[in-house]
Design an enzyme around this catalytic site. Sequence first.
Site, short mmCIF file in Angstrom:
data_model
loop_
_atom_site.label_atom_id
_atom_site.label_comp_id
_atom_site.label_asym_id
_atom_site.label_seq_id
_atom_site.Cartn_x
_atom_site.Cartn_y
_atom_site.Cartn_z
N CYS A 1 -4.64 -4.45 7.02
CA CYS A 1 -4.28 -4.35 5.66
C CYS A 1 -2.99 -3.59 5.37
O CYS A 1 -1.91 -3.90 4.71
CB CYS A 1 -5.29 -4.26 5.07
SG CYS A 1 -6.31 -2.57 4.98
N HIS B 1 -3.68 1.54 -1.25
CA HIS B 1 -3.82 1.57 0.29
C HIS B 1 -2.48 2.03 0.98
O HIS B 1 -2.20 1.52 2.10
CB HIS B 1 -4.53 0.41 1.01
CG HIS B 1 -5.25 0.86 2.24
ND1 HIS B 1 -5.72 -0.16 3.29
CD2 HIS B 1 -5.56 2.21 2.76
CE1 HIS B 1 -6.16 0.40 4.23
NE2 HIS B 1 -6.10 1.81 3.93
#
Length: 450
Positions: free
Chosen positions: A62, A120
Site C-alpha cells: 500500500c 500512510h
Amino acid sequence: MSTTANNSTVAQAPNIVFILADDLGWADLSVYGQADFTTPHLDALAGEGVRFTQAYANSAVCSATRFALITGRYQYRLRGGLEEPLVRKAHVHGLPPEHPTLPSLLRDAGYDTALIGKWHLGSLPTFGPLKSGYDRFFGNYGGAIDYFTHKPGVGDAVARDLYEGEVPVERVGYYTQLLADEATQWIGERSAAKPFFLSLHFTAPHWPWVGPEDEEISLGLKDLFHYDGGNLATYARMVRSLDKAVGQVLDALKAQGLADNTIVVFTSDNGGERFSKTWPFTGQKTELLEGGIRVPTLLRWPVRIAPQVSEQVTATMDWLPTLLAAAGVAPSADYPPDGENILPVLESHAPAYPRTLFWRYKSQRQRAVREGRYKYLRINDNEFLFDVEDDTLERANLRDKHPEVFERLRAAWEQWNAQFLPITDEVITHGLSPDIQADRYVPDLAERGM
C-alpha cells in the site's frame, strides 16, 4: 446522465473524487467477476463510465503505491517509497513536505482539497496531509486500524490512530461508514463556485476481518493482523459495506448537482489478500504476479468521457498527469511525472497504445516488466517470460521459446532500475514488520514452481 454538456459546463474546472480501496482484489466487484455477492453501486459506476481491464498498482503493497499516486512518479525516487510498506520508520522516512503533489498542485490552482481516510505516507510531526497539499484531513496516519476501536493494535494502552488534521479525535462507529459520512458532509458544504479535489481513501477491505455488525468480534480480537479470524462471509460484508459507502458519496454528488462535471475514480492500492478473489489471475498482495498488482479501476466523467471498456495499460502514477490535464493544470517542471496522461485515449475512444511498466519488491527478490502482451518476472533466482494476454494464470514459461524478448525485457529492467534509489540491507530491515514479511510468502511461490 448525459455524455455531453453545454460549453459553459465543460469550460468549468471539474471536481475530482478519488476513491481508493485497500487490498481489494481484482475480482472482488461483481462487475469484475465476483459471483458470491454483489456490489451494485460500483457496478453502476462502471456502467456509467470507464471500466479498465489492464490497470495496475505501482506496487504490491500500500504505502509504496500511495507515493506513486500522490507524486505521479515511481516511488523508488523517494526514500520513503522503498519501505514497502512504511511501518517502523514512518517518523523518519515519509513524503517530503516540499515535494509537489497532486493535491498541492490542484490547491495552488484554486481547488479546495481534502483527504478523508488513510494517509500512510509518514507520521507526525514531520509528515502529514496538511503539509503536502490538503486543506483538510480526517482519518488515520498509519497503515491499518480496527474498524470499531480505531486503534492500530489491541489493548487499552494503544492510542487511537484517528485524527482531525493533526489533532487526535474520538468517533463511535464502523470506520468505513464514518469515512463515508465525513465525505458526504464535506461534499455537502461545497458549491459550484469553486472546484474541489477529494481523496477518499478507505481502509476496507484491509484486515482486521470485521464487518459492520461485528463490533463484539472486534473488541474480542487478540491480534489485528491478517491471520487472526475472518472468513469469506465476513469479507463479503466488508466489501459490500465499502460498496454502500461509495454509493452514499455518489448520491451526495447528485444531491449537490455536481455529478456531471465531477471526475470519480475508483481503484485499489494493490492486489487482494487472504479472502480476495483474483481470478483469472494468480498471486496476491506482496507478489508481482498479476493478482498482486492488477487492480479493478473505474472512472466516470459524464460531460467529457462516454461509457466504455478500456484495454489501455495504465498504472497508479498515471493519475497525477491525467487528472491535472483534466483540470488544466501543469505538472511541476522540477518533478516531471513518470506517469502518462491517458485522457486523450479515453476521450477519443482511440485504440490502446503500448506501455512499458516496471516493478521491484523486497531487495529485488521480485522484479517485473510488462511490455505489450509479454511480462518478464523474476522471483528469487527464478526467471520467467509470460504472455499475460493468453496465459493470465502465468503458468507457461516462454523464456526459451522467445529468448530475444526475454533478454530484452531483462536488460530493460536493469537499465530502468539503475535510475532509482537502491534497496539496501538497511531498507530491508526497516521494511520488515509484524504484519507484512516477504518471507511468509516465499513458500507459496515455491509451491507454484516459482
